[in-house]
Scaffold this active site. Structure first.
Site, PDB file in Angstrom:
ATOM      1  N   ARG A 105      -4.038   1.629  -9.067  1.00 18.24           N
ATOM      2  CA  ARG A 105      -3.063   1.219  -8.198  1.00 18.24           C
ATOM      3  C   ARG A 105      -3.041  -0.415  -8.210  1.00 18.24           C
ATOM      4  NH1 ARG A 105      -3.743   5.817  -3.696  1.00 18.24           N
ATOM      5  NH2 ARG A 105      -3.909   7.416  -5.066  1.00 18.24           N
TER       6      ARG A 105
ATOM      7  N   THR B 139       0.266  11.841   3.895  1.00 17.88           N
ATOM      8  CA  THR B 139       0.065  10.348   3.711  1.00 17.88           C
ATOM      9  C   THR B 139      -0.926   9.890   4.457  1.00 17.88           C
ATOM     10  OG1 THR B 139       1.864   9.852   5.130  1.00 17.88           O
ATOM     11  CG2 THR B 139       2.472   9.917   2.653  1.00 17.88           C
TER      12      THR B 139
ATOM     13  N   ASP C  75       7.520  17.895  -3.926  1.00 18.22           N
ATOM     14  CA  ASP C  75       7.799  16.408  -3.164  1.00 18.22           C
ATOM     15  C   ASP C  75       8.042  15.359  -4.415  1.00 18.22           C
ATOM     16  OD1 ASP C  75       5.208  15.373  -4.117  1.00 18.22           O
ATOM     17  OD2 ASP C  75       4.240  15.689  -2.107  1.00 18.22           O
ATOM     18  N   GLY C  76       8.523  14.314  -4.223  1.00 19.73           N
ATOM     19  CA  GLY C  76       8.431  13.241  -4.858  1.00 19.73           C
ATOM     20  C   GLY C  76       9.891  12.414  -5.223  1.00 19.73           C
TER      21      GLY C  76
ATOM     22  N   TYR D 102       1.013  -1.200  -0.005  1.00 18.18           N
ATOM     23  CA  TYR D 102      -0.211  -0.004   0.169  1.00 18.18           C
ATOM     24  C   TYR D 102       0.707   1.260   0.047  1.00 18.18           C
ATOM     25  CZ  TYR D 102      -2.991   3.742   1.567  1.00 18.18           C
ATOM     26  OH  TYR D 102      -3.616   5.049   1.486  1.00 18.18           O
TER      27      TYR D 102
ATOM     28  N   HIS E 273       2.057  13.087  -6.668  1.00 13.60           N
ATOM     29  CA  HIS E 273       1.293  12.337  -5.705  1.00 13.60           C
ATOM     30  C   HIS E 273       2.145  10.724  -5.595  1.00 13.60           C
ATOM     31  CE1 HIS E 273      -2.781  12.140  -4.104  1.00 13.60           C
ATOM     32  NE2 HIS E 273      -2.034  11.035  -3.481  1.00 13.60           N
TER      33      HIS E 273
ATOM     34  N   GLY F  70       7.303  12.174   1.569  1.00 12.03           N
ATOM     35  CA  GLY F  70       6.222  11.386   1.498  1.00 12.03           C
ATOM     36  C   GLY F  70       6.564   9.852   2.489  1.00 12.03           C
TER      37      GLY F  70
END
Ligand SMILES: Cc1cc2nc3c(=O)[nH]c(=O)nc-3n(C[C@H](O)[C@H](O)[C@H](O)COP(=O)(O)O)c2cc1C
Length: 383
Positions: free
Chosen positions: A173, A86, A297-298, A32, A265, A320
């Protein structure tokens, strides 16, 4: 200035925390957190893109004293690295968001709380009353749900709203879908930030809960009008999260937004988008004549990543997954903040080290010319 790269355990970089977390988490929980949408090209790209930038150090500067202080929307923080929202942090540690909040508070940095956090905003504010929190919201189908969450966050002393704009529907996902049924049977969580006494709203919240636990979409009819609506009634600044193009950034400015998070994301929504670090420059350029602050972010995992993002125009960066790995790796399981504190400390010290090696003593010393894309070296002998 003493470098403090010592760590109680043998986890010495953020990637070590992911490897360790993988061994500690339930398999489905790891999936997840770790995985993304479709072929997961964007997840890989987020990391790989950083490696394509080269640093150009200044030399022979006195770097014995370095100051990492900065501000985000006028609020002081001790270093330019905050925490992205998150969902479902209690999958990683029973203290979940409270542990993260305590670690962020101790480090004196920003925590953005997810609308789908497993802890209520009031509890977070009670445990860390003086900390800097922003609230991430969605424009839910029923606007009253968004409005109520905004009011609760304002009342709890949160200093800004972060509206996620890259999720009109949920990404595909696939890895998560393979294990979702098993994970949901094992445990399903409630989302205290979306709960209400109003029976009609409660029905809608129940639907959102079910959807979010099943990870379906939120509101596929949201538009820039909704950002204007949010800005119109909120008493605190509004930041949009999920901008990847100059065009979107230019559309955000007239809506009155105060900040933009350049974000993919974490590769969980649209796959095949550019890495945020590659999209950063065009967004910074697009809003240069406004007061809008830009964050990114990322894939940020090292001190050099942080330096590159700042040189390319980010006011601060956000983490994250590394925070989730920190929660999962908490050595004692008693006090979840330790793991997050270690993660924050490691990347802060790496960034301080990078500053020293780059000849910088404060963030004001970081200049765009200190970072170039590797292609410059491939195509030109003279920069
Ligand atoms: C498990 C997980 C849950 C997330 N939940 C949210 C969320 O509730 N709202 C949101 O805007 N972004 C959410 N994100 C995206 C993060 O805020 C952030 O953009 C991304 O994780 C940054 O990439 P990184 O994980 O490589 O640092 C989530 C990401 C992960 C990995």
């Amino acid at each position: 200035m003493e470098l403090n790269l010592e760590c109680e355990c043998n986890l010495i970089c953020l990637d070590d925390f992911e490897s360790e977390a993988k061994t500690r988490l339930q398999y489905s929980d790891y999936i997840y957190y770790a995985t993304g949408a479709d072929d997961q090209q964007t997840i890989q790209e987020c990391r790989a893109a950083f490696k394509r930038y080269r640093l150009r150090p200044r030399i022979l500067r006195d770097v014995s004293s370095r100051n990492l202080d900065t501000t985000v929307l006028g609020q002081p923080i001790s270093f330019p690295i905050g925490i992205s929202p998150t969902a479902l942090q209690k999958r990683a540690h029973h203290e979940g968001e409270l542990a993260t909040a305590k670690a962020a508070d101790k480090a004196n940095t920003l925590m953005i709380v997810s609308s789908h956090s497993t802890t209520g905003v009031e509890d977070i504010a009670t445990v860390t009353p003086n900390a800097l929190h922003w609230m991430q919201v969605h424009i839910f189908n029923v606007r009253a749900i968004t409005e109520r969450l905004v009011r609760r966050a304002e009342k709890a002393g949160f200093k800004a709203l972060v509206v996620t704009v890259d999720s009109p529907v949920l990404g595909n996902r696939m890895e998560w879908r393979r294990v979702r049924d098993y994970a949901m049977k094992r445990i399903s969580f409630r989302f205290p930030n979306l709960e209400t006494d109003d029976p009609e709203e409660a029905t809608n919240v129940e639907k959102i809960n079910k959807k979010a636990n099943n990870l379906s979409g939120f509101n596929d009819s949201e538009t820039w009008e909704d950002i204007r609506w949010l800005k119109g009634f909120s008493h605190i600044p509004v930041v949009v999260k999920g901008v990847l193009t100059a065009k979107a950034a230019k559309e955000a400015v007239p809506c009155g937004v105060d900040g933009i998070i350049v974000s993919a994301h974490g590769g969980r929504q649209l796959d095949c988008v550019p890495a945020p670090i590659d999209a950063l420059s065009e967004v910074v350029y697009a809003v240069k004549d406004s007061d809008v602050e830009v964050y990114v972010d990322g894939g940020i995992r090292t001190g050099t990543d942080v330096f590159k993002a700042l040189a390319l125009g980010a006011k601060a960066v956000l983490l994250g997954r590394p925070i989730l790995w920190g929660l999962a790796c908490d050595v004692s399981w008693q006090n979840g903040e330790n793991g997050v504190s270690q993660v924050l400390n490691i990347i802060k010290e790496e960034f301080s080290l990078t500053m020293a090696l780059m000849g910088c003593t404060s963030l004001a010393d970081i200049e765009p010319s200190m970072v170039v894309h590797e292609s410059k070296y491939l195509t030109s002998s003279r920069l």
